[in-house]
Design a protein around this motif. Structure first.
Motif, PDB file in Angstrom:
ATOM      1  N   PRO A   6       0.799  -1.232   0.000  1.00 37.86           N
ATOM      2  CA  PRO A   6       0.000   0.000   0.000  1.00 37.86           C
ATOM      3  C   PRO A   6       0.833   1.284   0.000  1.00 37.86           C
ATOM      4  CG  PRO A   6      -0.999  -1.606   1.439  1.00 37.86           C
ATOM      5  CD  PRO A   6       0.311  -2.195   0.991  1.00 37.86           C
ATOM      6  N   SER A   7       2.060   1.215   0.481  1.00 39.35           N
ATOM      7  CA  SER A   7       2.922   2.401   0.456  1.00 39.35           C
ATOM      8  C   SER A   7       3.303   2.797  -0.977  1.00 39.35           C
ATOM      9  CB  SER A   7       4.207   2.135   1.246  1.00 39.35           C
ATOM     10  OG  SER A   7       4.989   1.148   0.582  1.00 39.35           O
ATOM     11  N   ARG A   8       3.059   1.907  -1.931  1.00 37.07           N
ATOM     12  CA  ARG A   8       3.321   2.097  -3.372  1.00 37.07           C
ATOM     13  C   ARG A   8       4.802   1.981  -3.729  1.00 37.07           C
ATOM     14  NH1 ARG A   8      -0.924   4.443  -6.014  1.00 37.07           N
ATOM     15  NH2 ARG A   8      -0.041   3.404  -7.838  1.00 37.07           N
ATOM     16  N   GLN A   9       5.653   1.691  -2.763  1.00 33.33           N
ATOM     17  CA  GLN A   9       7.063   1.462  -3.056  1.00 33.33           C
ATOM     18  C   GLN A   9       7.199   0.201  -3.906  1.00 33.33           C
ATOM     19  OE1 GLN A   9      10.098   3.199  -1.852  1.00 33.33           O
ATOM     20  NE2 GLN A   9      10.957   1.906  -3.436  1.00 33.33           N
ATOM     21  N   MET A  10       8.035   0.228  -4.907  1.00 30.46           N
ATOM     22  CA  MET A  10       8.302  -0.942  -5.741  1.00 30.46           C
ATOM     23  C   MET A  10       9.480  -1.701  -5.142  1.00 30.46           C
ATOM     24  SD  MET A  10       6.140  -1.084  -8.254  1.00 30.46           S
ATOM     25  CE  MET A  10       6.875  -2.033  -9.566  1.00 30.46           C
ATOM     26  N   ILE A  11       9.233  -2.940  -4.757  1.00 30.67           N
ATOM     27  CA  ILE A  11      10.238  -3.741  -4.067  1.00 30.67           C
ATOM     28  C   ILE A  11      10.527  -4.989  -4.892  1.00 30.67           C
ATOM     29  CG2 ILE A  11      10.783  -5.016  -1.954  1.00 30.67           C
ATOM     30  CD1 ILE A  11       8.626  -3.214  -0.586  1.00 30.67           C
ATOM     31  N   LEU A  12      11.794  -5.188  -5.226  1.00 34.03           N
ATOM     32  CA  LEU A  12      12.165  -6.379  -5.979  1.00 34.03           C
ATOM     33  C   LEU A  12      12.068  -7.610  -5.090  1.00 34.03           C
ATOM     34  CD1 LEU A  12      13.320  -7.680  -8.556  1.00 34.03           C
ATOM     35  CD2 LEU A  12      15.590  -7.276  -7.611  1.00 34.03           C
ATOM     36  N   VAL A  13      11.333  -8.614  -5.559  1.00 35.32           N
ATOM     37  CA  VAL A  13      11.151  -9.838  -4.793  1.00 35.32           C
ATOM     38  C   VAL A  13      12.137 -10.901  -5.241  1.00 35.32           C
ATOM     39  CG1 VAL A  13       9.560 -11.732  -4.276  1.00 35.32           C
ATOM     40  CG2 VAL A  13       8.699  -9.373  -4.393  1.00 35.32           C
ATOM     41  N   ILE A  14      12.237 -11.097  -6.556  1.00 41.60           N
ATOM     42  CA  ILE A  14      13.070 -12.173  -7.063  1.00 41.60           C
ATOM     43  C   ILE A  14      13.373 -11.921  -8.544  1.00 41.60           C
ATOM     44  CG2 ILE A  14      11.192 -13.697  -7.825  1.00 41.60           C
ATOM     45  CD1 ILE A  14      12.738 -15.992  -6.372  1.00 41.60           C
ATOM     46  N   ARG A  15      14.514 -12.461  -9.006  1.00 40.89           N
ATOM     47  CA  ARG A  15      14.953 -12.280 -10.378  1.00 40.89           C
ATOM     48  C   ARG A  15      15.360 -13.626 -10.959  1.00 40.89           C
ATOM     49  NH1 ARG A  15      20.520  -9.352 -10.893  1.00 40.89           N
ATOM     50  NH2 ARG A  15      21.136 -11.334  -9.981  1.00 40.89           N
ATOM     51  N   GLN A  16      15.097 -13.766 -12.269  1.00 41.93           N
ATOM     52  CA  GLN A  16      15.475 -14.998 -12.962  1.00 41.93           C
ATOM     53  C   GLN A  16      16.175 -14.641 -14.266  1.00 41.93           C
ATOM     54  OE1 GLN A  16      14.695 -18.495 -12.181  1.00 41.93           O
ATOM     55  NE2 GLN A  16      16.054 -18.893 -13.887  1.00 41.93           N
ATOM     56  N   GLU A  17      17.367 -15.198 -14.483  1.00 49.33           N
ATOM     57  CA  GLU A  17      18.046 -15.021 -15.763  1.00 49.33           C
ATOM     58  C   GLU A  17      17.575 -16.127 -16.708  1.00 49.33           C
ATOM     59  OE1 GLU A  17      21.106 -13.577 -12.673  1.00 49.33           O
ATOM     60  OE2 GLU A  17      19.566 -15.114 -12.819  1.00 49.33           O
ATOM     61  N   ALA A  18      17.238 -15.761 -17.923  1.00 57.89           N
ATOM     62  CA  ALA A  18      16.660 -16.727 -18.858  1.00 57.89           C
ATOM     63  C   ALA A  18      17.632 -17.843 -19.225  1.00 57.89           C
ATOM     64  CB  ALA A  18      16.180 -16.018 -20.115  1.00 57.89           C
ATOM     65  N   TYR A  19      18.936 -17.540 -19.163  1.00 56.11           N
ATOM     66  CA  TYR A  19      19.911 -18.557 -19.566  1.00 56.11           C
ATOM     67  C   TYR A  19      20.154 -19.592 -18.458  1.00 56.11           C
ATOM     68  CZ  TYR A  19      23.203 -15.714 -16.837  1.00 56.11           C
ATOM     69  OH  TYR A  19      23.826 -15.021 -15.850  1.00 56.11           O
ATOM     70  N   LYS A  20      19.594 -19.343 -17.299  1.00 52.68           N
ATOM     71  CA  LYS A  20      19.749 -20.284 -16.195  1.00 52.68           C
ATOM     72  C   LYS A  20      18.536 -21.210 -16.141  1.00 52.68           C
ATOM     73  CE  LYS A  20      22.705 -17.712 -13.013  1.00 52.68           C
ATOM     74  NZ  LYS A  20      22.830 -17.160 -11.634  1.00 52.68           N
ATOM     75  N   GLN A  21      18.786 -22.496 -16.120  1.00 49.88           N
ATOM     76  CA  GLN A  21      17.689 -23.448 -16.027  1.00 49.88           C
ATOM     77  C   GLN A  21      17.181 -23.582 -14.605  1.00 49.88           C
ATOM     78  OE1 GLN A  21      18.902 -27.122 -17.823  1.00 49.88           O
ATOM     79  NE2 GLN A  21      18.747 -26.332 -19.897  1.00 49.88           N
ATOM     80  N   GLN A  22      18.056 -23.334 -13.648  1.00 50.51           N
ATOM     81  CA  GLN A  22      17.662 -23.486 -12.256  1.00 50.51           C
ATOM     82  C   GLN A  22      16.732 -22.365 -11.848  1.00 50.51           C
ATOM     83  OE1 GLN A  22      20.957 -23.630  -9.549  1.00 50.51           O
ATOM     84  NE2 GLN A  22      19.698 -24.294  -7.839  1.00 50.51           N
ATOM     85  N   ASN A  23      15.646 -22.732 -11.193  1.00 50.73           N
ATOM     86  CA  ASN A  23      14.694 -21.732 -10.731  1.00 50.73           C
ATOM     87  C   ASN A  23      15.253 -20.948  -9.555  1.00 50.73           C
ATOM     88  OD1 ASN A  23      12.568 -22.345 -12.562  1.00 50.73           O
ATOM     89  ND2 ASN A  23      12.020 -24.129 -11.327  1.00 50.73           N
ATOM     90  N   ALA A  24      15.015 -19.623  -9.584  1.00 49.62           N
ATOM     91  CA  ALA A  24      15.490 -18.773  -8.501  1.00 49.62           C
ATOM     92  C   ALA A  24      14.662 -18.970  -7.236  1.00 49.62           C
ATOM     93  CB  ALA A  24      15.439 -17.312  -8.943  1.00 49.62           C
ATOM     94  N   THR A  25      15.317 -18.811  -6.109  1.00 49.84           N
ATOM     95  CA  THR A  25      14.621 -18.852  -4.823  1.00 49.84           C
ATOM     96  C   THR A  25      15.177 -17.757  -3.930  1.00 49.84           C
ATOM     97  OG1 THR A  25      16.177 -20.415  -3.845  1.00 49.84           O
ATOM     98  CG2 THR A  25      14.266 -21.353  -4.970  1.00 49.84           C
ATOM     99  N   GLU A  26      14.302 -17.189  -3.128  1.00 42.23           N
ATOM    100  CA  GLU A  26      14.673 -16.182  -2.131  1.00 42.23           C
ATOM    101  C   GLU A  26      13.809 -16.424  -0.903  1.00 42.23           C
ATOM    102  OE1 GLU A  26      16.915 -13.803  -1.924  1.00 42.23           O
ATOM    103  OE2 GLU A  26      17.725 -13.878  -3.953  1.00 42.23           O
ATOM    104  N   ASN A  27      14.373 -17.188   0.014  1.00 37.84           N
ATOM    105  CA  ASN A  27      13.663 -17.494   1.260  1.00 37.84           C
ATOM    106  C   ASN A  27      12.306 -18.146   0.942  1.00 37.84           C
ATOM    107  OD1 ASN A  27      15.746 -16.309   2.893  1.00 37.84           O
ATOM    108  ND2 ASN A  27      14.958 -14.309   2.262  1.00 37.84           N
ATOM    109  N   ARG A  28      11.201 -17.516   1.295  1.00 38.08           N
ATOM    110  CA  ARG A  28       9.876 -18.110   1.084  1.00 38.08           C
ATOM    111  C   ARG A  28       9.368 -17.943  -0.347  1.00 38.08           C
ATOM    112  NH1 ARG A  28       6.112 -15.601   3.094  1.00 38.08           N
ATOM    113  NH2 ARG A  28       7.121 -13.638   3.629  1.00 38.08           N
ATOM    114  N   PHE A  29      10.125 -17.237  -1.178  1.00 35.52           N
ATOM    115  CA  PHE A  29       9.697 -16.955  -2.540  1.00 35.52           C
ATOM    116  C   PHE A  29      10.500 -17.812  -3.521  1.00 35.52           C
ATOM    117  CE2 PHE A  29       7.103 -13.262  -1.577  1.00 35.52           C
ATOM    118  CZ  PHE A  29       7.619 -12.836  -0.360  1.00 35.52           C
TER     119      PHE A  29
END
Lengths: 117, 119
Positions: B41-64
């Motif tokens: 609701p604060s409207r701040q844009m916060i990056l949660v997770i990123r994935q590089e297309a050349y990587k087959q492994q799925n990205a993880t960040e803690n609970r995400f």
């Protein structure tokens, strides 16, 4: 850690007036992006700068102009404001992709909420 | 031009449960980056997770975590053990990679999914 600074945070203008939004990127970030987010909408890319030169342009109205200064801060100038310009304007900064072989993040500022009445 | 589609305007989840947000995209590029941003609701844009297309492994960040299916051009976000603070608008975003030959590093966003977390 230092973040992207945007000023002002809130701005109220009347139709046909002019507004200037400022963005101060994270230190050593030389790339700046501007996005516009209308009510209930996703952010839309407006324009970007790298090393004080315009690097890309999106759906930015001709009434808008922007520049990046020698200290890398950027200003978005908006003239002849219309009701439809009411939106949240985000600035984001990053290091240039080439320096990090493409692995970089765009760090967003808190936004400037512009209301045109 | 690239497009990003989020087909779920709203989702809800019970606290401590798992929820998956969907995202599909269209591109002719072979190398690119995909992101999930959170906008509370604060409207701040916060990056949660990123994935590089050349990587087959799925990205993880803690609970995400993401399920990246390059051939299907699908990029879903899974939130495990949902917390009240996860309630927000979630945007999926696309960005060209530097070696795609252009200078087009802008983010292209989907329309967003509003996530509600019920206590």
């Amino acid at each position: 850690a230092a973040g992207v600074i945007q000023s002002p945070r809130h701005l109220i203008k009347e139709k046909r007036e002019t507004a200037t939004l400022k963005c101060y990127p994270i230190p050593r970030h030389d790339t700046v992006y501007w996005y516009q987010q209308g009510p209930g909408q996703d952010p839309q890319f407006l324009i970007s700068f790298y090393e004080k030169m315009q690097s890309d342009k999106g759906s930015i109205p001709d009434r808008f102009s922007a520049q990046q200064f020698s200290d890398y801060h950027s200003e978005l100038n908006m003239s002849s404001l219309e009701l439809g310009d009411s939106a949240l304007y985000f600035c984001a900064s990053s290091v240039p992709p080439a320096r990090l072989a493409g692995k970089y993040e765009q760090y967003f500022g808190p936004g400037t909420r512009l209301t045109v009445t | 031009a690239q497009t990003v589609t989020q087909s779920q305007p709203e989702m809800s989840v019970q606290e401590a449960e798992t929820v998956t947000l969907s995202c599909t995209y269209d591109t002719s590029e072979s190398d690119y980056y995909l992101f999930w941003y959170k906008q509370p609701p604060s409207r701040q844009m916060i990056l949660v997770i990123r994935q590089e297309a050349y990587k087959q492994q799925n990205a993880t960040e803690n609970r995400f975590s993401v399920n990246f299916q390059k051939a299907a051009k699908s990029f879903s976000l899974k939130i495990s053990d949902s917390q009240l603070g996860d309630a927000a608008m979630y945007f999926c975003a696309y960005r060209s990679a530097w070696n795609s030959g252009g200078s087009n590093y802008k983010l292209t966003f989907g329309k967003g999914t509003l996530l509600t977390v019920n206590p």
